[in-house]
Design a protein around this motif. Structure first.
Motif, PDB file in Angstrom:
ATOM      1  N   PRO A   1       0.815  -1.217   0.000  1.00  0.00           N
ATOM      2  CA  PRO A   1       0.000   0.000   0.000  1.00  0.00           C
ATOM      3  C   PRO A   1       0.852   1.274   0.000  1.00  0.00           C
ATOM      4  CG  PRO A   1      -0.918  -1.587   1.529  1.00  0.00           C
ATOM      5  CD  PRO A   1       0.422  -2.122   1.083  1.00  0.00           C
ATOM      6  N   TRP A   2       1.924   1.268   0.764  1.00  0.00           N
ATOM      7  CA  TRP A   2       2.834   2.415   0.818  1.00  0.00           C
ATOM      8  C   TRP A   2       3.422   2.683  -0.570  1.00  0.00           C
ATOM      9  CZ3 TRP A   2       8.556   1.947   1.671  1.00  0.00           C
ATOM     10  CH2 TRP A   2       9.169   3.171   1.979  1.00  0.00           C
ATOM     11  N   LEU A   3       3.872   1.631  -1.226  1.00  0.00           N
ATOM     12  CA  LEU A   3       4.472   1.774  -2.551  1.00  0.00           C
ATOM     13  C   LEU A   3       3.448   2.220  -3.594  1.00  0.00           C
ATOM     14  CD1 LEU A   3       6.743  -1.395  -2.407  1.00  0.00           C
ATOM     15  CD2 LEU A   3       7.509   1.003  -2.313  1.00  0.00           C
ATOM     16  N   TYR A   4       2.235   1.663  -3.533  1.00  0.00           N
ATOM     17  CA  TYR A   4       1.187   2.095  -4.454  1.00  0.00           C
ATOM     18  C   TYR A   4       0.825   3.556  -4.218  1.00  0.00           C
ATOM     19  CZ  TYR A   4       0.175  -2.505  -6.455  1.00  0.00           C
ATOM     20  OH  TYR A   4       0.237  -3.686  -7.134  1.00  0.00           O
ATOM     21  N   GLY A   5       0.863   4.000  -2.968  1.00  0.00           N
ATOM     22  CA  GLY A   5       0.601   5.404  -2.667  1.00  0.00           C
ATOM     23  C   GLY A   5       1.641   6.309  -3.307  1.00  0.00           C
ATOM     24  N   ILE A   6       2.899   5.929  -3.174  1.00  0.00           N
ATOM     25  CA  ILE A   6       3.974   6.703  -3.804  1.00  0.00           C
ATOM     26  C   ILE A   6       3.785   6.702  -5.317  1.00  0.00           C
ATOM     27  CG2 ILE A   6       6.462   6.789  -4.240  1.00  0.00           C
ATOM     28  CD1 ILE A   6       6.814   5.559  -1.379  1.00  0.00           C
ATOM     29  N   ALA A   7       3.506   5.539  -5.884  1.00  0.00           N
ATOM     30  CA  ALA A   7       3.300   5.433  -7.337  1.00  0.00           C
ATOM     31  C   ALA A   7       2.113   6.288  -7.780  1.00  0.00           C
ATOM     32  CB  ALA A   7       3.097   3.978  -7.745  1.00  0.00           C
ATOM     33  N   SER A   8       1.036   6.276  -7.010  1.00  0.00           N
ATOM     34  CA  SER A   8      -0.146   7.081  -7.363  1.00  0.00           C
ATOM     35  C   SER A   8       0.193   8.568  -7.365  1.00  0.00           C
ATOM     36  CB  SER A   8      -1.297   6.802  -6.395  1.00  0.00           C
ATOM     37  OG  SER A   8      -1.760   5.485  -6.573  1.00  0.00           O
ATOM     38  N   ASN A   9       0.977   9.004  -6.398  1.00  0.00           N
ATOM     39  CA  ASN A   9       1.393  10.413  -6.368  1.00  0.00           C
ATOM     40  C   ASN A   9       2.255  10.755  -7.580  1.00  0.00           C
ATOM     41  OD1 ASN A   9       0.042  11.063  -4.001  1.00  0.00           O
ATOM     42  ND2 ASN A   9       1.762  10.493  -2.713  1.00  0.00           N
ATOM     43  N   LEU A  10       3.135   9.853  -7.954  1.00  0.00           N
ATOM     44  CA  LEU A  10       3.970  10.090  -9.132  1.00  0.00           C
ATOM     45  C   LEU A  10       3.136  10.074 -10.411  1.00  0.00           C
ATOM     46  CD1 LEU A  10       7.058   7.910  -8.119  1.00  0.00           C
ATOM     47  CD2 LEU A  10       6.917  10.416  -8.148  1.00  0.00           C
ATOM     48  N   ILE A  11       2.166   9.183 -10.471  1.00  0.00           N
ATOM     49  CA  ILE A  11       1.269   9.123 -11.631  1.00  0.00           C
ATOM     50  C   ILE A  11       0.473  10.415 -11.750  1.00  0.00           C
ATOM     51  CG2 ILE A  11      -0.813   7.989 -12.529  1.00  0.00           C
ATOM     52  CD1 ILE A  11       0.471   5.321 -11.468  1.00  0.00           C
ATOM     53  N   ALA A  12       0.081  10.975 -10.604  1.00  0.00           N
ATOM     54  CA  ALA A  12      -0.677  12.232 -10.620  1.00  0.00           C
ATOM     55  C   ALA A  12       0.114  13.344 -11.300  1.00  0.00           C
ATOM     56  CB  ALA A  12      -1.053  12.639  -9.199  1.00  0.00           C
ATOM     57  N   ARG A  13       1.439  13.293 -11.187  1.00  0.00           N
ATOM     58  CA  ARG A  13       2.278  14.288 -11.872  1.00  0.00           C
ATOM     59  C   ARG A  13       2.182  14.142 -13.385  1.00  0.00           C
ATOM     60  NH1 ARG A  13       7.898  13.750  -8.546  1.00  0.00           N
ATOM     61  NH2 ARG A  13       7.082  14.351  -6.505  1.00  0.00           N
ATOM     62  N   HIS A  14       1.783  12.962 -13.815  1.00  0.00           N
ATOM     63  CA  HIS A  14       1.633  12.688 -15.243  1.00  0.00           C
ATOM     64  C   HIS A  14       0.152  12.685 -15.625  1.00  0.00           C
ATOM     65  CE1 HIS A  14       5.847  11.554 -15.817  1.00  0.00           C
ATOM     66  NE2 HIS A  14       5.762  10.926 -14.664  1.00  0.00           N
ATOM     67  N   GLY A  15      -0.648  13.439 -14.886  1.00  0.00           N
ATOM     68  CA  GLY A  15      -2.100  13.433 -15.074  1.00  0.00           C
ATOM     69  C   GLY A  15      -2.534  13.681 -16.491  1.00  0.00           C
ATOM     70  N   ARG A  16      -1.892  14.619 -17.154  1.00  0.00           N
ATOM     71  CA  ARG A  16      -2.276  14.896 -18.544  1.00  0.00           C
ATOM     72  C   ARG A  16      -1.974  13.708 -19.436  1.00  0.00           C
ATOM     73  NH1 ARG A  16      -0.404  21.028 -18.498  1.00  0.00           N
ATOM     74  NH2 ARG A  16       1.371  20.006 -17.580  1.00  0.00           N
ATOM     75  N   ALA A  17      -0.852  13.052 -19.187  1.00  0.00           N
ATOM     76  CA  ALA A  17      -0.505  11.870 -19.996  1.00  0.00           C
ATOM     77  C   ALA A  17      -1.524  10.769 -19.774  1.00  0.00           C
ATOM     78  CB  ALA A  17       0.900  11.378 -19.644  1.00  0.00           C
ATOM     79  N   GLU A  18      -1.944  10.587 -18.520  1.00  0.00           N
ATOM     80  CA  GLU A  18      -2.940   9.556 -18.225  1.00  0.00           C
ATOM     81  C   GLU A  18      -4.264   9.893 -18.904  1.00  0.00           C
ATOM     82  OE1 GLU A  18      -4.644   7.030 -14.449  1.00  0.00           O
ATOM     83  OE2 GLU A  18      -4.155   9.135 -14.108  1.00  0.00           O
TER      84      GLU A  18
END
Length: 189
Positions: free
Chosen positions: A77-94
Motif C-alpha cells: 500500500p505504501w508503494l502504491y501510494g507513492i506510485a499514485s502520487n507520481l502518476i498524478a504528476r503525469h495526469g495529462r498523460a494519463e
C-alpha cells in the motif's frame, strides 16, 4: 548470511528496518514489488512512462525508509501510494491515454463471423468506453477505484496508500462506481 528463503519469509517491515542499517536489504522489497508497481503504472500511463514511474517509486521509498510505519508488515500500500502520487504528476498523460483508448475503433477489416474476433471487438469497444469513463473521474476517485480494481488493494489499504481516511475512500469509490455505471450502463458494474 541471509538466503533467498530467509528474505521470502521476512515481512517487508522487517526488511525495511534492516535496510535502515544495511541499505542492500531494500533490494528484497524492490524484488517483491517492482513487477506489480510497474504493471499498475503501465495500465495507467502506458509502458513508456511506467518504467520511469516504477523506478522513481522505489527511489522515493528508499529515501523515506526512515519514516516507514513498521506496524504495517506489507509495504505494497505504501508503494502504491507513492506510485499514485507520481502518476498524478503525469495526469495529462494519463488523461490523453484514456481519451486515445476511447477513440480507438474496432478493426473492421477482420472477418466478422469469427467468434474469437467478435469477442475481441467487443473487448475493444468496452475498453474504449471504460477509458472514456475513467478520463472523466477526478484524480482521487480514479486513484481509489484503480487501486482496488487493478492493484487489488482493500479499502483500508487504499486509505493507507493515499493517506486519507477510510470514509474518504468509501466516498470516492461510491462516486467513481456511480460514474462508471452511468458511463457503461447499469449491468456492467
Amino acid at each position: 548470511m541471509e538466503t533467498d528463503v530467509d528474505a521470502v519469509i521476512r515481512t517487508d517491515a522487517e526488511l525495511i528496518v534492516e535496510a535502515r542499517r544495511l541499505p542492500e536489504q531494500f533490494a528484497a522489497v524492490f524484488d517483491r514489488h517492482y513487477g506489480r508497481i510497474f504493471a499498475y503504472a503501465a495500465r495507467r500511463l502506458g509502458r513508456d512512462l511506467a518504467e520511469d514511474v516504477a523506478s522513481e517509486t522505489f527511489l522515493v521509498a528508499f529515501s523515506r525508509i526512515g519514516g516507514y510505519d513498521t506496524g504495517r508488515p506489507d509495504a505494497a500500500p505504501w508503494l502504491y501510494g507513492i506510485a499514485s502520487n507520481l502518476i498524478a504528476r503525469h495526469g495529462r498523460a494519463e488523461s490523453r491515454r484514456y481519451r486515445a483508448l476511447a477513440r480507438m475503433a474496432p478493426d473492421e477489416t477482420v472477418g466478422a463471423h469469427d467468434d474469437a474476433v467478435a469477442v475481441r471487438l467487443d473487448a475493444v469497444t468496452e475498453r474504449g468506453r471504460l477509458a472514456a469513463a475513467l478520463a472523466k473521474l477526478s484524480g482521487g476517485e480514479r486513484d481509489a477505484l484503480l487501486l482496488v480494481a487493478w492493484a487489488g488493494l482493500s479499502q483500508l489499504e487504499v486509505a493507507a496508500a493515499l493517506d486519507v481516511a477510510a470514509g474518504t475512500v468509501r466516498s470516492r469509490l461510491h462516486r467513481a462506481r456511480q460514474e462508471m455505471r452511468t458511463a457503461l450502463g447499469e449491468g456492467t458494474l
